[in-house]
Write a protein that holds these residues in place. Structure first.
Motif, PDB file in Angstrom:
ATOM      1  N   MET A  69       6.203   1.145   0.408  1.00 13.41           N
ATOM      2  CA  MET A  69       5.437  -1.181   0.817  1.00 13.41           C
ATOM      3  C   MET A  69       7.319  -0.921  -0.056  1.00 13.41           C
ATOM      4  O   MET A  69       8.006  -2.132   0.807  1.00 13.41           O
ATOM      5  CB  MET A  69       5.366  -1.333  -0.551  1.00 13.41           C
ATOM      6  N   GLU A  70       8.116   0.056  -0.516  1.00  8.98           N
ATOM      7  CA  GLU A  70       9.509  -0.913  -0.954  1.00  8.98           C
ATOM      8  C   GLU A  70      10.710  -0.875   0.385  1.00  8.98           C
ATOM      9  O   GLU A  70      11.428  -1.177   0.718  1.00  8.98           O
ATOM     10  CB  GLU A  70      10.245   0.066  -2.236  1.00  8.98           C
ATOM     11  N   TYR A  71      10.070   0.302   1.228  1.00  7.57           N
ATOM     12  CA  TYR A  71      10.601   0.951   2.547  1.00  7.57           C
ATOM     13  C   TYR A  71      10.921  -0.804   3.659  1.00  7.57           C
ATOM     14  O   TYR A  71      11.289  -1.082   3.843  1.00  7.57           O
ATOM     15  CB  TYR A  71      10.628   1.727   2.920  1.00  7.57           C
ATOM     16  N   LEU A  72       9.700  -1.149   3.584  1.00 11.95           N
ATOM     17  CA  LEU A  72       9.198  -2.007   4.813  1.00 11.95           C
ATOM     18  C   LEU A  72       9.982  -2.992   3.846  1.00 11.95           C
ATOM     19  O   LEU A  72      10.299  -4.466   4.927  1.00 11.95           O
ATOM     20  CB  LEU A  72       7.852  -1.573   4.901  1.00 11.95           C
ATOM     21  N   HIS A  73      10.318  -3.868   2.786  1.00  4.82           N
ATOM     22  CA  HIS A  73      10.567  -4.379   2.076  1.00  4.82           C
ATOM     23  C   HIS A  73      11.905  -4.564   2.633  1.00  4.82           C
ATOM     24  O   HIS A  73      12.717  -5.739   2.798  1.00  4.82           O
ATOM     25  CB  HIS A  73      10.698  -4.840   0.628  1.00  4.82           C
ATOM     26  N   ALA A  74      13.083  -3.603   2.557  1.00  2.00           N
ATOM     27  CA  ALA A  74      13.775  -3.114   2.597  1.00  2.00           C
ATOM     28  C   ALA A  74      14.157  -3.291   3.786  1.00  2.00           C
ATOM     29  O   ALA A  74      15.899  -3.961   4.781  1.00  2.00           O
ATOM     30  CB  ALA A  74      14.795  -2.054   2.285  1.00  2.00           C
ATOM     31  N   ILE A  75      13.302  -3.226   5.093  1.00  2.00           N
ATOM     32  CA  ILE A  75      13.799  -3.522   6.688  1.00  2.00           C
ATOM     33  C   ILE A  75      13.317  -4.931   7.254  1.00  2.00           C
ATOM     34  O   ILE A  75      13.593  -5.154   8.037  1.00  2.00           O
ATOM     35  CB  ILE A  75      13.183  -2.235   7.589  1.00  2.00           C
ATOM     36  N   GLY A  76      12.649  -5.808   6.224  1.00  2.96           N
ATOM     37  CA  GLY A  76      12.190  -7.136   6.488  1.00  2.96           C
ATOM     38  C   GLY A  76      11.304  -7.441   6.925  1.00  2.96           C
ATOM     39  O   GLY A  76      10.881  -8.059   7.578  1.00  2.96           O
ATOM     40  N   ALA A  77       9.873  -5.839   7.438  1.00  5.45           N
ATOM     41  CA  ALA A  77       9.074  -5.952   7.703  1.00  5.45           C
ATOM     42  C   ALA A  77       7.544  -6.764   7.364  1.00  5.45           C
ATOM     43  O   ALA A  77       8.012  -7.088   5.542  1.00  5.45           O
ATOM     44  CB  ALA A  77       8.313  -4.518   7.439  1.00  5.45           C
ATOM     45  N   ARG A  78       6.649  -7.246   7.582  1.00  4.72           N
ATOM     46  CA  ARG A  78       5.647  -7.658   6.691  1.00  4.72           C
ATOM     47  C   ARG A  78       4.683  -6.675   6.504  1.00  4.72           C
ATOM     48  O   ARG A  78       3.510  -6.814   6.087  1.00  4.72           O
ATOM     49  CB  ARG A  78       5.477  -9.611   7.312  1.00  4.72           C
ATOM     50  N   TYR A  79       3.740  -5.853   7.823  1.00  3.00           N
ATOM     51  CA  TYR A  79       2.853  -5.356   8.289  1.00  3.00           C
ATOM     52  C   TYR A  79       2.917  -3.846   7.941  1.00  3.00           C
ATOM     53  O   TYR A  79       3.988  -2.898   8.306  1.00  3.00           O
ATOM     54  CB  TYR A  79       2.399  -5.298   9.351  1.00  3.00           C
ATOM     55  N   LEU A  80       2.116  -3.412   7.316  1.00  2.00           N
ATOM     56  CA  LEU A  80       1.773  -2.056   6.790  1.00  2.00           C
ATOM     57  C   LEU A  80       0.820  -1.609   7.506  1.00  2.00           C
ATOM     58  O   LEU A  80      -0.542  -1.804   6.422  1.00  2.00           O
ATOM     59  CB  LEU A  80       2.134  -1.070   5.361  1.00  2.00           C
ATOM     60  N   VAL A  81       0.786  -0.595   8.355  1.00  2.06           N
ATOM     61  CA  VAL A  81      -0.992  -0.335   9.359  1.00  2.06           C
ATOM     62  C   VAL A  81      -1.259   1.288   9.480  1.00  2.06           C
ATOM     63  O   VAL A  81       0.356   1.914   9.100  1.00  2.06           O
ATOM     64  CB  VAL A  81      -0.540  -1.095  10.944  1.00  2.06           C
ATOM     65  N   CYS A  82      -2.626   1.467   8.659  1.00  9.46           N
ATOM     66  CA  CYS A  82      -3.319   2.105   8.764  1.00  9.46           C
ATOM     67  C   CYS A  82      -3.784   3.028  10.173  1.00  9.46           C
ATOM     68  O   CYS A  82      -4.174   2.283  10.702  1.00  9.46           O
ATOM     69  CB  CYS A  82      -4.025   3.266   7.599  1.00  9.46           C
ATOM     70  N   PRO A  83      -2.789   4.350  10.954  1.00  6.42           N
ATOM     71  CA  PRO A  83      -3.101   3.709  12.467  1.00  6.42           C
ATOM     72  C   PRO A  83      -3.973   5.314  13.195  1.00  6.42           C
ATOM     73  O   PRO A  83      -4.094   4.823  14.446  1.00  6.42           O
ATOM     74  CB  PRO A  83      -1.678   4.175  12.729  1.00  6.42           C
ATOM     75  N   HIS A  84      -4.433   5.925  11.669  1.00  6.16           N
ATOM     76  CA  HIS A  84      -5.341   6.733  12.201  1.00  6.16           C
ATOM     77  C   HIS A  84      -5.608   7.403  11.179  1.00  6.16           C
ATOM     78  O   HIS A  84      -6.090   7.588  10.067  1.00  6.16           O
ATOM     79  CB  HIS A  84      -4.857   7.766  13.170  1.00  6.16           C
ATOM     80  N   ILE A  85      -7.314   8.189  11.361  1.00  4.70           N
ATOM     81  CA  ILE A  85      -7.462   9.331   9.936  1.00  4.70           C
ATOM     82  C   ILE A  85      -7.967  10.812  11.006  1.00  4.70           C
ATOM     83  O   ILE A  85      -8.971  10.711  11.928  1.00  4.70           O
ATOM     84  CB  ILE A  85      -9.398   8.264   9.665  1.00  4.70           C
ATOM     85  N   ALA A  86      -8.091  11.349  10.371  1.00  5.04           N
ATOM     86  CA  ALA A  86      -7.741  12.819  10.873  1.00  5.04           C
ATOM     87  C   ALA A  86      -9.408  12.549  11.233  1.00  5.04           C
ATOM     88  O   ALA A  86     -10.322  12.483  10.312  1.00  5.04           O
ATOM     89  CB  ALA A  86      -7.104  13.256  10.071  1.00  5.04           C
ATOM     90  N   ASP A  87      -9.679  13.812  11.431  1.00  8.10           N
ATOM     91  CA  ASP A  87     -11.472  14.628  11.920  1.00  8.10           C
ATOM     92  C   ASP A  87     -12.022  14.831  10.239  1.00  8.10           C
ATOM     93  O   ASP A  87     -13.014  14.041  10.565  1.00  8.10           O
ATOM     94  CB  ASP A  87     -11.220  15.184  13.087  1.00  8.10           C
ATOM     95  N   GLU A  88     -10.949  15.479   9.692  1.00  6.69           N
ATOM     96  CA  GLU A  88     -12.149  15.901   8.845  1.00  6.69           C
ATOM     97  C   GLU A  88     -12.104  14.809   7.464  1.00  6.69           C
ATOM     98  O   GLU A  88     -12.941  15.127   6.628  1.00  6.69           O
ATOM     99  CB  GLU A  88     -11.233  17.304   8.161  1.00  6.69           C
ATOM    100  N   ASP A  89     -11.483  14.029   7.577  1.00  2.00           N
ATOM    101  CA  ASP A  89     -12.128  12.989   6.418  1.00  2.00           C
ATOM    102  C   ASP A  89     -12.783  11.694   7.670  1.00  2.00           C
ATOM    103  O   ASP A  89     -13.232  10.719   6.520  1.00  2.00           O
ATOM    104  CB  ASP A  89     -10.196  12.284   6.760  1.00  2.00           C
TER     105      ASP A  89
END
Length: 257
Positions: A78-98
């Motif tokens: 979250m801190e990195y996203l704030h520092a680059i002026g971004a808004r969205y943190l997106v989970c892109p994928h769930i591994a098969d075993e999960d």
């Protein structure tokens, strides 16, 4: 039709980024893309990347952050996203075993609710990006995709709909876009033509089977903020592919404004 931002999911040009991160971002900006969605930061400190984005007049839309990285140090992400002026943190994928059972998915929903509220407290927004596997299993008599958004409050979890994967899974992307209107700020726009070696055959925009103008119109009607181009695999050099896709958008979307 509303004017939505035009972004690129940088996973599309991952090989170019690995060779020249700064130069590739520069080329993306030169092609006309207005924003980028990250899938890794090339090892750059956040302040350095923010300066580069400012120089290139590129908006940081957000980033795909793996479930493992979220669980390891969500605050760092979250801190990195704030520092680059971004808004969205997106989970892109769930591994098969999960994701082997409805119970496993329900546990993920609970985690998403908790993480999403933490993200919201930091003035960011959590979202989830689908593939096709969310339409292969049911939880509480709903496809995983729908059960997820029924289980987690909208303020904690928004939709990043990948229209290509929805159609590949055998469902109507237009219906899904309409169903999640008001909760769908990010729309991944991809085109595909059949299957090659067991994988979805993603192609440049306008070269496949998806009714892209209808998808874009539906996205506009649903309140989408960003159309994000993504091509999982490119037969042509990726920078040529994203140039062709942007040209298609110029002719078939941006020309309307």
């Amino acid at each position: 039709m509303r004017r939505m931002g035009i972004g690129l999911q940088l996973f599309t040009v991952r090989k170019d980024l690995a060779q020249d991160f700064t130069g590739t971002l520069r080329r993306v900006a030169e092609l006309g893309y207005e924003g980028v969605e990250f899938a890794g930061y090339g090892g750059l400190p956040a302040e350095e990347l923010n300066d580069l984005l400012q120089q290139l007049n590129l908006k940081a839309i957000g980033a795909h952050v793996s479930l493992a990285n979220m669980k390891a140090d969500l605050n760092k992400e979250m801190e990195y996203l704030h520092a680059i002026g971004a808004r969205y943190l997106v989970c892109p994928h769930i591994a098969d075993e999960d994701r082997q059972s409805p119970e496993a998915w329900q546990s993920l929903f609970d985690y998403f609710a908790e993480a999403g509220h933490q993200v919201k407290k930091k003035a960011l927004q959590f979202a989830y990006h689908n593939h096709a596997f969310e339409f292969e299993m049911k939880v509480n008599d709903q496809f995983v995709f729908d059960a997820m958004y029924a289980s987690v409050a909208p303020e904690a979890l928004q939709v990043e709909l990948d229209a290509g994967w929805v159609q590949y899974a055998g469902h109507d992307a237009l219906q899904y876009i309409a169903k999640y209107a008001g909760r769908l700020p990010l729309l991944h726009l991809k085109d595909f033509k059949g299957v090659v070696n067991g994988h979805i055959n993603t192609v440049e925009l306008g070269e496949g089977d998806i009714d892209l103008p209808a998808v874009i119109q539906a996205g506009s009607d649903a309140g989408v903020e960003w159309i994000i181009v993504e091509q999982d695999r490119c037969e042509n050099p990726p920078l040529e592919s994203i140039a062709a896709s942007y040209d298609w958008l110029k002719q078939n979307y941006l020309s309307k404004f």
